[in-house]
Design a protein around this motif. Sequence first.
Motif, PDB file in Angstrom:
ATOM      1  N   ALA A 143       9.815 -13.246   5.007  1.00  0.00           N
ATOM      2  CA  ALA A 143       8.907 -12.121   4.773  1.00  0.00           C
ATOM      3  C   ALA A 143       9.303 -11.340   3.515  1.00  0.00           C
ATOM      4  CB  ALA A 143       8.910 -11.188   5.983  1.00  0.00           C
ATOM      5  N   PRO A 144       8.326 -10.781   2.807  1.00  0.00           N
ATOM      6  CA  PRO A 144       8.651  -9.902   1.668  1.00  0.00           C
ATOM      7  C   PRO A 144       9.571  -8.779   2.122  1.00  0.00           C
ATOM      8  CG  PRO A 144       6.308 -10.410   1.695  1.00  0.00           C
ATOM      9  CD  PRO A 144       6.868 -10.946   2.978  1.00  0.00           C
ATOM     10  N   ARG A 145      10.504  -8.410   1.256  1.00  0.00           N
ATOM     11  CA  ARG A 145      11.505  -7.405   1.591  1.00  0.00           C
ATOM     12  C   ARG A 145      11.371  -6.205   0.673  1.00  0.00           C
ATOM     13  NH1 ARG A 145      16.658  -5.973   0.050  1.00  0.00           N
ATOM     14  NH2 ARG A 145      16.622  -7.472  -1.672  1.00  0.00           N
ATOM     15  N   ARG A 146      11.299  -5.019   1.267  1.00  0.00           N
ATOM     16  CA  ARG A 146      11.280  -3.793   0.484  1.00  0.00           C
ATOM     17  C   ARG A 146      12.693  -3.441   0.034  1.00  0.00           C
ATOM     18  NH1 ARG A 146       6.872  -0.355   1.319  1.00  0.00           N
ATOM     19  NH2 ARG A 146       7.891   0.975  -0.249  1.00  0.00           N
ATOM     20  N   ALA A 147      12.786  -2.804  -1.118  1.00  0.00           N
ATOM     21  CA  ALA A 147      14.074  -2.363  -1.645  1.00  0.00           C
ATOM     22  C   ALA A 147      13.920  -0.975  -2.238  1.00  0.00           C
ATOM     23  CB  ALA A 147      14.573  -3.332  -2.710  1.00  0.00           C
ATOM     24  N   GLN A 495      11.763 -13.593  -6.175  1.00  0.00           N
ATOM     25  CA  GLN A 495      11.037 -12.876  -7.229  1.00  0.00           C
ATOM     26  C   GLN A 495      11.055 -11.387  -6.934  1.00  0.00           C
ATOM     27  OE1 GLN A 495       6.702 -13.241  -7.370  1.00  0.00           O
ATOM     28  NE2 GLN A 495       6.819 -13.454  -9.607  1.00  0.00           N
ATOM     29  N   ALA A 496      11.501 -10.597  -7.902  1.00  0.00           N
ATOM     30  CA  ALA A 496      11.508  -9.139  -7.763  1.00  0.00           C
ATOM     31  C   ALA A 496      10.250  -8.563  -8.397  1.00  0.00           C
ATOM     32  CB  ALA A 496      12.747  -8.553  -8.436  1.00  0.00           C
ATOM     33  N   ILE A 497       9.618  -7.621  -7.693  1.00  0.00           N
ATOM     34  CA  ILE A 497       8.421  -6.938  -8.198  1.00  0.00           C
ATOM     35  C   ILE A 497       8.630  -5.448  -8.016  1.00  0.00           C
ATOM     36  CG2 ILE A 497       5.932  -6.635  -7.964  1.00  0.00           C
ATOM     37  CD1 ILE A 497       5.777  -9.459  -6.827  1.00  0.00           C
ATOM     38  N   ALA A 498       8.353  -4.682  -9.050  1.00  0.00           N
ATOM     39  CA  ALA A 498       8.469  -3.229  -8.962  1.00  0.00           C
ATOM     40  C   ALA A 498       7.255  -2.573  -9.601  1.00  0.00           C
ATOM     41  CB  ALA A 498       9.753  -2.748  -9.640  1.00  0.00           C
ATOM     42  N   VAL A 499       6.782  -1.529  -8.955  1.00  0.00           N
ATOM     43  CA  VAL A 499       5.655  -0.744  -9.458  1.00  0.00           C
ATOM     44  C   VAL A 499       6.170   0.649  -9.789  1.00  0.00           C
ATOM     45  CG1 VAL A 499       3.371   0.197  -8.960  1.00  0.00           C
ATOM     46  CG2 VAL A 499       4.029  -2.064  -8.067  1.00  0.00           C
ATOM     47  N   GLN A 500       5.977   1.071 -11.028  1.00  0.00           N
ATOM     48  CA  GLN A 500       6.457   2.383 -11.457  1.00  0.00           C
ATOM     49  C   GLN A 500       5.303   3.385 -11.471  1.00  0.00           C
ATOM     50  OE1 GLN A 500       9.545   3.157 -11.818  1.00  0.00           O
ATOM     51  NE2 GLN A 500       9.136   5.290 -12.370  1.00  0.00           N
ATOM     52  N   ARG A 501       5.522   4.525 -10.853  1.00  0.00           N
ATOM     53  CA  ARG A 501       4.510   5.584 -10.790  1.00  0.00           C
ATOM     54  C   ARG A 501       5.019   6.804 -11.557  1.00  0.00           C
ATOM     55  NH1 ARG A 501       4.952   4.966  -4.368  1.00  0.00           N
ATOM     56  NH2 ARG A 501       3.549   3.208  -4.034  1.00  0.00           N
ATOM     57  N   GLY A 502       4.147   7.432 -12.272  1.00  0.00           N
ATOM     58  CA  GLY A 502       4.478   8.725 -12.879  1.00  0.00           C
ATOM     59  C   GLY A 502       5.527   8.646 -13.954  1.00  0.00           C
ATOM     60  N   LEU A 503       6.760   8.952 -13.610  1.00  0.00           N
ATOM     61  CA  LEU A 503       7.851   9.090 -14.561  1.00  0.00           C
ATOM     62  C   LEU A 503       8.105   7.786 -15.312  1.00  0.00           C
ATOM     63  CD1 LEU A 503      10.210  10.880 -15.609  1.00  0.00           C
ATOM     64  CD2 LEU A 503      11.609   9.827 -13.828  1.00  0.00           C
ATOM     65  N   ARG A 504       8.116   7.916 -16.650  1.00  0.00           N
ATOM     66  CA  ARG A 504       8.454   6.774 -17.481  1.00  0.00           C
ATOM     67  C   ARG A 504       9.965   6.598 -17.522  1.00  0.00           C
ATOM     68  NH1 ARG A 504       6.150   7.164 -23.260  1.00  0.00           N
ATOM     69  NH2 ARG A 504       7.175   5.106 -23.315  1.00  0.00           N
ATOM     70  N   LEU A 505      10.376   5.372 -17.778  1.00  0.00           N
ATOM     71  CA  LEU A 505      11.805   5.086 -17.843  1.00  0.00           C
ATOM     72  C   LEU A 505      12.302   5.072 -19.284  1.00  0.00           C
ATOM     73  CD1 LEU A 505      12.067   2.367 -15.050  1.00  0.00           C
ATOM     74  CD2 LEU A 505      12.394   4.834 -14.903  1.00  0.00           C
ATOM     75  N   ARG A 506      11.589   5.778 -20.141  1.00  0.00           N
ATOM     76  CA  ARG A 506      11.983   6.035 -21.509  1.00  0.00           C
ATOM     77  C   ARG A 506      11.508   7.457 -21.870  1.00  0.00           C
ATOM     78  NH1 ARG A 506      15.109   2.641 -21.235  1.00  0.00           N
ATOM     79  NH2 ARG A 506      15.543   0.893 -22.626  1.00  0.00           N
ATOM     80  N   PRO A 507      12.114   8.062 -22.869  1.00  0.00           N
ATOM     81  CA  PRO A 507      11.709   9.433 -23.222  1.00  0.00           C
ATOM     82  C   PRO A 507      10.229   9.528 -23.572  1.00  0.00           C
ATOM     83  CG  PRO A 507      13.733   8.808 -24.361  1.00  0.00           C
ATOM     84  CD  PRO A 507      13.202   7.567 -23.726  1.00  0.00           C
ATOM     85  N   VAL A 508       9.573  10.585 -23.079  1.00  0.00           N
ATOM     86  CA  VAL A 508       8.182  10.829 -23.455  1.00  0.00           C
ATOM     87  C   VAL A 508       8.143  11.314 -24.894  1.00  0.00           C
ATOM     88  CG1 VAL A 508       7.508  11.348 -21.098  1.00  0.00           C
ATOM     89  CG2 VAL A 508       8.261  13.197 -22.590  1.00  0.00           C
TER      90      VAL A 508
END
Length: 533
Positions: A143-147, A495-508
């Motif tokens: 089964a898919p696993r949340r992390a 396979q790792a999948i991540a969805v990023q919401r809102g905050l960027r992972l680099r300076p705005v």
Amino acid sequence: MTSTIPAKPGRPATLGGVAGAPPASRAATLLERVTGGKDSAPVEMTAPFTGQPIATLPQATDADARAAFRAARRAQRAWAARPVAERARVLLALHDLLLEQQEEALDLVQIEAGKARLDAFDEVAATALVSAYYGKRGRKLLAPRRAPGVFPLLTKAGEVRHPKGVVGIVSPWNYPLALTAMDVLPALLAGNAVVQKPDNQTALSALWLHELAERAGLPTDTWQIVLGRGSRIGDALVEESDYVCFTGSTPTGKDLAARIARRLTGFSLELGGKNPMIVLPDADVARAAAGAVTACFSSAGQLCVSVERIYVHEDIRERFTREFVRRTEALRLGGALDYSAGMGSLTTAEQLAAVSAHVDDARAGGATVLTGGRARPDLGPLFYEPTILTGVTERAKLYADETFGPVVSIYGYTDVDDAVERANDTPYGLNASVWSGDERGGWEVATRLKAGTVNVNEGYAATFGTVGVPMGGMKESGVGRRNAAEGLLKYTEAQAIAVQRGLRLRPVRGLPPALWVKGMTASLKALRRVPGR
């Protein structure tokens, strides 16, 4: 040493001259399941009990093997598209069919491998346990696993599993039913197709399980079986497989690993062993001696996890040896298709020659044969008595090399640390056994042994039958594991999948990088204090 006559009254001799065997037409039906067979030199296999022919096996060419992979690849796409629960139901149906029709399987395994019937049942039991374990737990394991995401609430992350594609499996002759199931079934459950090359000697047992799997609902072509010489079809197995699973000798495994590595595909290997047993001074002597008989002589010692070295504390060595010899000499040898024999024969003439050479060499070097030490042609062409040796020196071939037969050496010790060191003094590390009246003490010694599986107050069956724990070798005994979660997930790509919401992972835009780094540093310090991360 007592014996039985290799026949069973009231059951007709029909295949390979062995009473109770399925008719030759049944062998022909099973051989219809072989893919390819254009090699101009078929192979005639004989029954170990009698030396009489079992069947003539078609041999695949390189082109045949590659065609099998093409067919398997086409079938794999539809099979992988099915829900895991549906694939699992096939394994559970196979489990039920297997137990209902086990008598034919027992006959086949005995006829092809030369086992005593109780040893053949070990294969049926192992196959049933593997089918049930993955049939019931496979859906959860795959089964898919949340992390936890990098930022709580803002990063949704998880892991999904995809099948490798087509798995190539090379199976040995010594456990044709169990090792087929332990490797093939999890590969199928993971959504792969399989191309298997069983050993010619025990091909009918693998074909029988293949037939049962299709009756249980496995789609045609999803599991291909090719018979052939490694020199003819080995390149195809390496070059066409998306993952290779091999069981066999350490030298062959090393060569195979080097060839696979050039393609950067995955593999697992179960290879040789020189498995030790340590009898601690507080052990129950009678129980340990009885366990040693099973650990050393099941399947005539032709078992990867079979014990070949026994280290006994000097305080109980004489009593243990006397009891072990007594119980060994009580074993009944024979080839009847019933439960009258405690040990069957060796499987091949090559194995008989290897066992004889090891014992003769040890005897010539001064070792003492306490019991056994000779072939029994009066029972059949490949019978060899269960053999116990003492006084084996380091010069003897069997001191460090795997015999893979019904031969074991006894050594004394006075210090447990010394026994552990000597048990570990080998390039192998497949299985080990510890006997003690104190379970905690036995467990502690077990953790110090460099072996992939260690059994306390058992020879090998406790770990072999517990499908929920991994099984495999350390050091030169192999790479990877079968059984448990690892035995299934090795046939998948993570396979790792991540969805990023809102905050960027680099300076705005407009935020100085140094200020952004300062804020990130404060966030990382805060995350360090969050439980479960």
